[in-house]
Write a protein that holds these residues in place. Structure first.
Motif, PDB file in Angstrom:
ATOM      1  N   LEU A  42      30.585   5.676 -16.633  1.00  0.00           N
ATOM      2  CA  LEU A  42      29.296   5.161 -16.551  1.00  0.00           C
ATOM      3  C   LEU A  42      28.664   5.465 -18.073  1.00  0.00           C
ATOM      4  CD1 LEU A  42      26.592   5.365 -15.361  1.00  0.00           C
ATOM      5  CD2 LEU A  42      26.266   7.873 -15.400  1.00  0.00           C
ATOM      6  N   SER A  43      29.084   6.178 -18.829  1.00  0.00           N
ATOM      7  CA  SER A  43      29.164   6.182 -20.633  1.00  0.00           C
ATOM      8  C   SER A  43      28.443   4.539 -21.113  1.00  0.00           C
ATOM      9  CB  SER A  43      29.711   7.259 -21.494  1.00  0.00           C
ATOM     10  OG  SER A  43      29.124   8.433 -20.429  1.00  0.00           O
ATOM     11  N   GLY A  44      29.732   4.419 -20.516  1.00  0.00           N
ATOM     12  CA  GLY A  44      30.010   3.102 -21.389  1.00  0.00           C
ATOM     13  C   GLY A  44      29.482   1.604 -20.935  1.00  0.00           C
ATOM     14  N   LEU A  49      24.916  -1.647 -21.711  1.00  0.00           N
ATOM     15  CA  LEU A  49      23.727  -2.749 -20.586  1.00  0.00           C
ATOM     16  C   LEU A  49      22.522  -2.499 -21.370  1.00  0.00           C
ATOM     17  CD1 LEU A  49      24.529  -2.233 -16.488  1.00  0.00           C
ATOM     18  CD2 LEU A  49      24.352  -4.341 -18.341  1.00  0.00           C
ATOM     19  N   ILE A  50      22.570  -1.706 -22.023  1.00  0.00           N
ATOM     20  CA  ILE A  50      21.073  -0.772 -22.880  1.00  0.00           C
ATOM     21  C   ILE A  50      20.808  -1.728 -23.990  1.00  0.00           C
ATOM     22  CG2 ILE A  50      20.381   0.788 -24.333  1.00  0.00           C
ATOM     23  CD1 ILE A  50      20.848   3.356 -22.053  1.00  0.00           C
ATOM     24  N   VAL A  51      21.900  -1.629 -25.200  1.00  0.00           N
ATOM     25  CA  VAL A  51      22.293  -2.649 -25.983  1.00  0.00           C
ATOM     26  C   VAL A  51      22.250  -3.621 -26.077  1.00  0.00           C
ATOM     27  CG1 VAL A  51      23.955  -2.733 -27.677  1.00  0.00           C
ATOM     28  CG2 VAL A  51      24.047  -0.976 -26.576  1.00  0.00           C
ATOM     29  N   LEU A  55      18.078  -6.168 -26.918  1.00  0.00           N
ATOM     30  CA  LEU A  55      18.373  -7.871 -27.769  1.00  0.00           C
ATOM     31  C   LEU A  55      18.272  -8.473 -27.306  1.00  0.00           C
ATOM     32  CD1 LEU A  55      22.857  -7.074 -29.195  1.00  0.00           C
ATOM     33  CD2 LEU A  55      20.850  -7.204 -30.208  1.00  0.00           C
ATOM     34  N   SER A  56      18.330  -8.655 -25.908  1.00  0.00           N
ATOM     35  CA  SER A  56      17.844  -9.446 -24.942  1.00  0.00           C
ATOM     36  C   SER A  56      15.647  -9.995 -25.492  1.00  0.00           C
ATOM     37  CB  SER A  56      17.603  -9.077 -24.243  1.00  0.00           C
ATOM     38  OG  SER A  56      19.215  -9.445 -23.787  1.00  0.00           O
ATOM     39  N   LEU A 176      11.278  -0.686 -21.653  1.00  0.00           N
ATOM     40  CA  LEU A 176      11.644   0.512 -19.967  1.00  0.00           C
ATOM     41  C   LEU A 176      11.613   0.740 -19.002  1.00  0.00           C
ATOM     42  CD1 LEU A 176       8.694   2.653 -21.656  1.00  0.00           C
ATOM     43  CD2 LEU A 176      10.927   2.920 -22.105  1.00  0.00           C
ATOM     44  N   GLY A 177      11.793  -1.300 -18.491  1.00  0.00           N
ATOM     45  CA  GLY A 177      11.493  -1.815 -16.860  1.00  0.00           C
ATOM     46  C   GLY A 177      12.972  -1.056 -16.856  1.00  0.00           C
ATOM     47  N   GLY A 178      13.680  -2.628 -17.847  1.00  0.00           N
ATOM     48  CA  GLY A 178      15.225  -2.635 -18.465  1.00  0.00           C
ATOM     49  C   GLY A 178      16.265  -1.911 -17.893  1.00  0.00           C
ATOM     50  N   ILE A 179      15.655  -0.834 -18.983  1.00  0.00           N
ATOM     51  CA  ILE A 179      16.998   0.411 -19.389  1.00  0.00           C
ATOM     52  C   ILE A 179      16.418   0.874 -17.640  1.00  0.00           C
ATOM     53  CG2 ILE A 179      17.357   2.107 -20.288  1.00  0.00           C
ATOM     54  CD1 ILE A 179      16.107   1.325 -22.734  1.00  0.00           C
TER      55      ILE A 179
END
Length: 227
Positions: A42-44, A49-51, A55-56, A176-179
């Protein structure tokens, strides 16, 4: 929280959830969680995905400063309409139905290359439990989950759509929505993604995503361009 932030947040959240459920990275997280400690997977996966989301959004936010606003607006409109048609095509041709088997096959091949490590897995897990938190951050399992997810998401439809959305909406709301969307999908995948994926109609998810992208595209086409 301003109206523009809320609008960017809701659009990004809806787009991310409908894009990521049943995606290759969703299946990868589910399969990895069945073979390795869920916490590390989960952490990886979530970290990658957050990074990727940040970036996106940065690329999308910077685009209007490098390219005329009118152009980025039209490009975003075309992207949304194109991705909508792409998702509808996938839904009717059921191209996503093989994703689970494909990802599982790729991960099995990857596992065979590191088969020598498997014999010592139980002993390694016991050792990791007694290690400090910062040491576990450099766990091969966490790094494997991060790299598989990061490179699997690079150039994906959802990444390009996030860039387009950030160019047209409030970047903070999109982040915020993406994360949040990535956190919900990745947690679902890690906790029971394989069984969940078998119960979800991939056709309905693809259709919903396609309709959502087209709605975003029409809205973008009809909206005025801010100078």
């Amino acid at each position: 929280m301003g109206v523009s932030v809320i609008q960017g947040f809701t659009k990004s959240l809806a787009m991310t959830v409908l894009s990521e459920i049943g995606d290759k990275t969703f299946f990868a997280a589910a399969i990895l969680a069945m073979r390795y400690p869920r916490r590390l997977v989960l952490s990886g996966c979530l970290g990658a995905l957050i990074v990727m989301t940040i970036l996106s959004v940065v690329v999308g936010w910077a685009a209007p400063n490098l390219i005329p606003r009118k152009w980025t607006h039209h490009i975003t409109t075309v992207l949304f309409l194109g991705f909508g048609l792409w998702s509808l095509w996938d839904a009717f041709n059921e191209g996503e139905a093989e994703d689970l088997a494909e990802v599982e096959k790729e991960l099995d091949a990857n596992m065979k290359t590191s088969n020598g490590e498997k014999n010592n897995k139980d002993a390694d897990d016991l050792k990791k439990q007694s290690r400090p938190f910062l040491t576990q951050c450099f766990s091969p399992i966490l790094l494997k989950a991060f790299s598989i997810t990061f490179f699997g998401e690079w150039g994906d439809k959802s990444q390009l759509a996030t860039i387009g959305l950030a160019a047209d909406e409030n970047p903070l709301g999109v982040v915020l929505g993406g994360i949040l969307g990535q956190a919900l999908c990745t947690t679902a995948a890690v906790l029971g993604g394989k069984s969940l994926a078998k119960q979800i109609s991939e056709k309905i998810v693809a259709l919903s995503g396609g309709v959502l992208f087209i709605v975003f595209g029409i809205q973008s086409f009809l909206s005025t361009i801010e100078s």
